[in-house]
Design a protein around this motif. Structure first.
Motif: not given
Ligand SMILES: *Cc1c(COP(=O)(O)O)cnc(C)c1O
Length: 224
Positions: A89-95, A134-135
């Motif tokens: 569940s890696l769902d965002r850059s901050s995590l 994009e990331f």
């Protein structure tokens, strides 16, 4: 009377035929229920809540491989890392950044899947694929080497419309292949496509899933 077939046998047969991995989703199940499936040979179990995972893992055999499949709050990363082999569940850059930092503190790496949103429901977590692309194109993740991205995870909309479920899985499988040929080209570790649960694992496997996450079907009492 013939013996009823246990869902574990059914599911492991199907997974073997597809070269896929069965993840037993043990959320809400007691250690005794988990041990019953363990006793049949299952070694990969998953929880969706950190609290439940860290409470149960020490009560159960050491050779269980634990996965986290639920939303992970940044402030729970330190607590869960020592217990998990794969985070779906890696769902965002901050995590991503926090996982890299905390894995570094432990002197290890952590395997993760990028959770991508394909369902219609507003509530589902996950990257919008365009934002993820994009990331990755920006290359920031190359500075986070302790997080090893092993593939993608996704969930289809909760619906009886099997065609919709199939088209969402097909969309996710397309994203998976495009990253295999794009940002992760030449990385044989990028090989896991985690999709399919009790109600839709058959469609998911037909659409290229390499890992199904099954709870209610696997732990259901066997009739007969
Ligand atoms: C609960 C859960 C599953 C398993 O669902 P079942 O319908 O019980 O098989 C799979 N994936 C995630 C993310 C879950 O939270």
């Amino acid at each position: 009377m013939p013996q009823p077939i246990h869902p574990y046998s059914l599911l492991t047969d199907i997974c073997q035929r597809h070269g896929a991995t069965l993840v037993a989703v043990s959320k809400t199940r007691s250690p005794e229920e988990i041990l019953a499936i363990y006793g049949r040979g299952q070694r990969v179990f998953a929880e969706n809540r950190v609290q439940e995972l860290v409470a149960k893992a020490p009560l159960l055999p050491d050779d269980i491989e634990w996965h986290l499949i639920g939303h992970l709050q940044t402030n729970k990363v330190r607590q869960v890392l020592p217990h998990v082999r794969l985070i779906h569940s890696l769902d965002r850059s901050s995590l991503w950044e926090t996982l890299d930092t905390e894995a570094g503190r432990l002197g290890r790496t952590i395997d993760c899947l990028l959770q991508v949103k394909v369902a219609q429901e507003e509530s589902k977590f996950g990257w919008e694929f365009l934002a993820l692309r994009e990331f990755l194109a920006a290359g920031r993740h190359l500075e986070l080497p302790r997080v090893r991205i092993r593939g993608l995870m996704g969930m289809a909309t909760l619906t009886d419309d099997r065609d919709q479920v199939r088209s969402e899985f097909r969309e996710l499988a397309g994203y998976f292949r495009s990253l295999q040929e794009g940002s992760f080209a030449g990385d044989p570790g990028f090989s896991i496509l985690s999709m399919g649960m009790s109600s839709d694992y058959d469609i998911a496997l037909e659409e290229g899933s390499t890992m199904i996450r099954v709870g209610s079907l696997l732990f259901a009492p066997v009739a007969g």
